[in-house]
Motif scaffolding. Structure first.
Motif, PDB file in Angstrom:
ATOM      1  N   VAL A  43       0.844  -1.202   0.000  1.00  0.00           N
ATOM      2  CA  VAL A  43       0.000   0.000   0.000  1.00  0.00           C
ATOM      3  C   VAL A  43       0.878   1.250   0.000  1.00  0.00           C
ATOM      4  CG1 VAL A  43      -1.683   1.338   1.324  1.00  0.00           C
ATOM      5  CG2 VAL A  43      -1.913  -1.151   1.177  1.00  0.00           C
ATOM      6  N   HIS A  44       1.896   1.248   0.855  1.00  0.00           N
ATOM      7  CA  HIS A  44       2.728   2.433   1.064  1.00  0.00           C
ATOM      8  C   HIS A  44       3.536   2.807  -0.176  1.00  0.00           C
ATOM      9  CE1 HIS A  44       4.946   5.418   3.303  1.00  0.00           C
ATOM     10  NE2 HIS A  44       6.097   4.788   3.106  1.00  0.00           N
ATOM     11  N   PHE A  45       4.172   1.823  -0.819  1.00  0.00           N
ATOM     12  CA  PHE A  45       5.082   2.113  -1.918  1.00  0.00           C
ATOM     13  C   PHE A  45       4.473   1.914  -3.305  1.00  0.00           C
ATOM     14  CE2 PHE A  45       8.585   1.192   1.243  1.00  0.00           C
ATOM     15  CZ  PHE A  45       9.086   2.494   1.254  1.00  0.00           C
ATOM     16  N   TRP A  46       3.613   0.921  -3.467  1.00  0.00           N
ATOM     17  CA  TRP A  46       3.103   0.574  -4.790  1.00  0.00           C
ATOM     18  C   TRP A  46       1.606   0.820  -4.956  1.00  0.00           C
ATOM     19  CZ3 TRP A  46       7.268  -2.247  -2.918  1.00  0.00           C
ATOM     20  CH2 TRP A  46       8.355  -2.401  -3.772  1.00  0.00           C
ATOM     21  N   GLN A  47       0.904   1.086  -3.862  1.00  0.00           N
ATOM     22  CA  GLN A  47      -0.550   1.168  -3.890  1.00  0.00           C
ATOM     23  C   GLN A  47      -1.147  -0.087  -4.523  1.00  0.00           C
ATOM     24  OE1 GLN A  47       1.215   4.163  -5.421  1.00  0.00           O
ATOM     25  NE2 GLN A  47       1.554   4.373  -3.221  1.00  0.00           N
ATOM     26  N   ASN A  48      -0.511  -1.212  -4.200  1.00  0.00           N
ATOM     27  CA  ASN A  48      -0.929  -2.476  -4.808  1.00  0.00           C
ATOM     28  C   ASN A  48      -0.254  -3.619  -4.048  1.00  0.00           C
ATOM     29  OD1 ASN A  48      -2.002  -4.363  -6.677  1.00  0.00           O
ATOM     30  ND2 ASN A  48      -1.706  -2.913  -8.363  1.00  0.00           N
ATOM     31  N   ILE A  49      -0.583  -4.853  -4.430  1.00  0.00           N
ATOM     32  CA  ILE A  49       0.132  -6.010  -3.903  1.00  0.00           C
ATOM     33  C   ILE A  49       1.594  -5.898  -4.322  1.00  0.00           C
ATOM     34  CG2 ILE A  49       0.308  -8.532  -3.963  1.00  0.00           C
ATOM     35  CD1 ILE A  49      -2.677  -8.614  -4.648  1.00  0.00           C
ATOM     36  N   ARG A 237      -7.265  -1.860  -7.716  1.00  0.00           N
ATOM     37  CA  ARG A 237      -8.561  -1.328  -8.116  1.00  0.00           C
ATOM     38  C   ARG A 237      -9.454  -0.993  -6.925  1.00  0.00           C
ATOM     39  NH1 ARG A 237      -9.229  -7.011 -10.026  1.00  0.00           N
ATOM     40  NH2 ARG A 237     -10.702  -8.128  -8.676  1.00  0.00           N
ATOM     41  N   LEU A 238      -8.935  -1.195  -5.709  1.00  0.00           N
ATOM     42  CA  LEU A 238      -9.737  -1.014  -4.510  1.00  0.00           C
ATOM     43  C   LEU A 238      -9.228   0.140  -3.661  1.00  0.00           C
ATOM     44  CD1 LEU A 238      -9.917  -4.756  -3.369  1.00  0.00           C
ATOM     45  CD2 LEU A 238     -11.568  -3.524  -4.792  1.00  0.00           C
ATOM     46  N   MET A 239     -10.024   0.493  -2.672  1.00  0.00           N
ATOM     47  CA  MET A 239      -9.592   1.307  -1.553  1.00  0.00           C
ATOM     48  C   MET A 239      -9.660   0.400  -0.335  1.00  0.00           C
ATOM     49  SD  MET A 239      -8.893   4.408  -2.633  1.00  0.00           S
ATOM     50  CE  MET A 239      -8.965   5.429  -1.133  1.00  0.00           C
ATOM     51  N   ILE A 240      -8.542   0.249   0.368  1.00  0.00           N
ATOM     52  CA  ILE A 240      -8.539  -0.591   1.562  1.00  0.00           C
ATOM     53  C   ILE A 240      -8.047   0.225   2.749  1.00  0.00           C
ATOM     54  CG2 ILE A 240      -8.152  -2.698   0.235  1.00  0.00           C
ATOM     55  CD1 ILE A 240      -5.262  -2.668   1.323  1.00  0.00           C
ATOM     56  N   LYS A 241      -8.263  -0.300   3.948  1.00  0.00           N
ATOM     57  CA  LYS A 241      -7.889   0.423   5.156  1.00  0.00           C
ATOM     58  C   LYS A 241      -6.522  -0.037   5.659  1.00  0.00           C
ATOM     59  CE  LYS A 241     -12.567   1.624   6.508  1.00  0.00           C
ATOM     60  NZ  LYS A 241     -13.596   1.629   7.578  1.00  0.00           N
TER      61      LYS A 241
END
Length: 285
Positions: A43-49, A237-241
């Motif tokens: 999430v922090h670096f790639w905004q993804n897995i 493609r999502l917004m996660i917490k």
């Protein structure tokens, strides 16, 4: 097995499908879950897995986690299954997994167990931990012992079927195996499950304890308020917490936090066998 970009992309797609289903159920239940560990780094670096990763990990405060365990099985879509001791007693895992049915992600070390081995998302319970450092270490060691005893029980039960060199039970010392053998003959695994969770949640009623973590480990520590009121961040493609103090959490977990890491540190859980459709698809080995 070796991943190709296409295989890894297929795993990521299945993981997103599971996350979307967890999100749907959590909204119905009005509970939160938040990214932890390598997923939080993603999430922090790639905004993804993480580009090389093949699993995702989330945390839930104990009260939310227990509500999810109780009510999610009836709410999850037919393509998904909650795997936890209360729903699948053969599982060796002390935490919960949401698996996608009719897929296969057969991990080394648990291939012996008659459980759902589908592609999964991990859900870990977070409990309050004491403020006093000595008490915290004692509590963590106590919880780790009960977690180990609970998790090793299935290996002990199959000790005549699993080769010794491949059994986690036989990696314990002779003294530990003797103690565990007496324990397993004296109490049920159900008793161990409830005892383990009681010890892990011992400090949850103490409002003066302002930190939480996965009690077995000293790494996943976060401020209670940071995960009680998580914030949303983009994730594919999502917004996660994620914990509201995401960088503070990550720096505690990973003292050297960087986006570009050596290839030898880019680890994953490449399985023994993998399939995206066990009925009509290819099985990769």
């Amino acid at each position: 097995m070796q991943y190709t970009p296409q295989i890894l992309g297929g795993i990521h797609e299945a993981l997103f499908e599971i996350i979307e289903e967890i999100q749907r159920v959590c909204r119905l239940l009005h509970v939160d879950f938040f990214a932890i560990g390598g997923t939080a780094i993603g999430v922090h670096f790639w905004q993804n897995i993480l580009p090389w990763d093949d699993d995702v990990d989330f945390g839930m405060l104990r009260s939310d986690y227990q509500k999810f365990l109780r009510e999610a099985p009836a709410l999850l879509g037919e393509e998904f299954e909650l795997q936890e001791f209360t729903t699948e007693p053969n599982t060796p895992f002390y935490w919960a997994k949401v698996r996608k049915r009719n897929t296969l992600f057969l991990e080394k070390g648990v291939e012996w167990f008659d459980i759902n081995h589908g592609i999964f998302v991990d859900l870990f319970p977070f409990d309050r931990i004491p403020n006093n450092g000595f008490v915290e270490r004692f509590h963590r060691a106590e919880c780790a012992w009960f977690i180990s005893a609970f998790s090793l029980h299935p290996y002990w039960a199959k000790r005549r079927e699993i080769p010794r060199r491949e059994s986690l039970y036989y990696r314990k010392s002779l003294l530990s195996r003797l103690v565990l053998g007496v324990l397993y003959r004296t109490v049920s695994r159900d008793w161990l499950y409830h005892k383990m969770n009681k010890e892990m949640g011992w400090f949850n009623g103490d409002g003066e304890c302002h930190r939480v973590n996965v009690v077995r480990l000293g790494l996943d520590v976060a401020a209670y308020d940071s995960v009680r009121n998580p914030m949303e961040r983009p994730f594919g493609r999502l917004m996660i917490k994620v914990p509201a103090d995401l960088e503070g959490y990550l720096h505690h977990h990973y003292p050297v936090l960087r986006k570009d890491i050596p290839d030898e540190q880019k680890v994953n859980h490449a399985p023994l066998k993998l399939s995206f459709d066990t009925q009509n698809g290819t099985t990769y080995e």
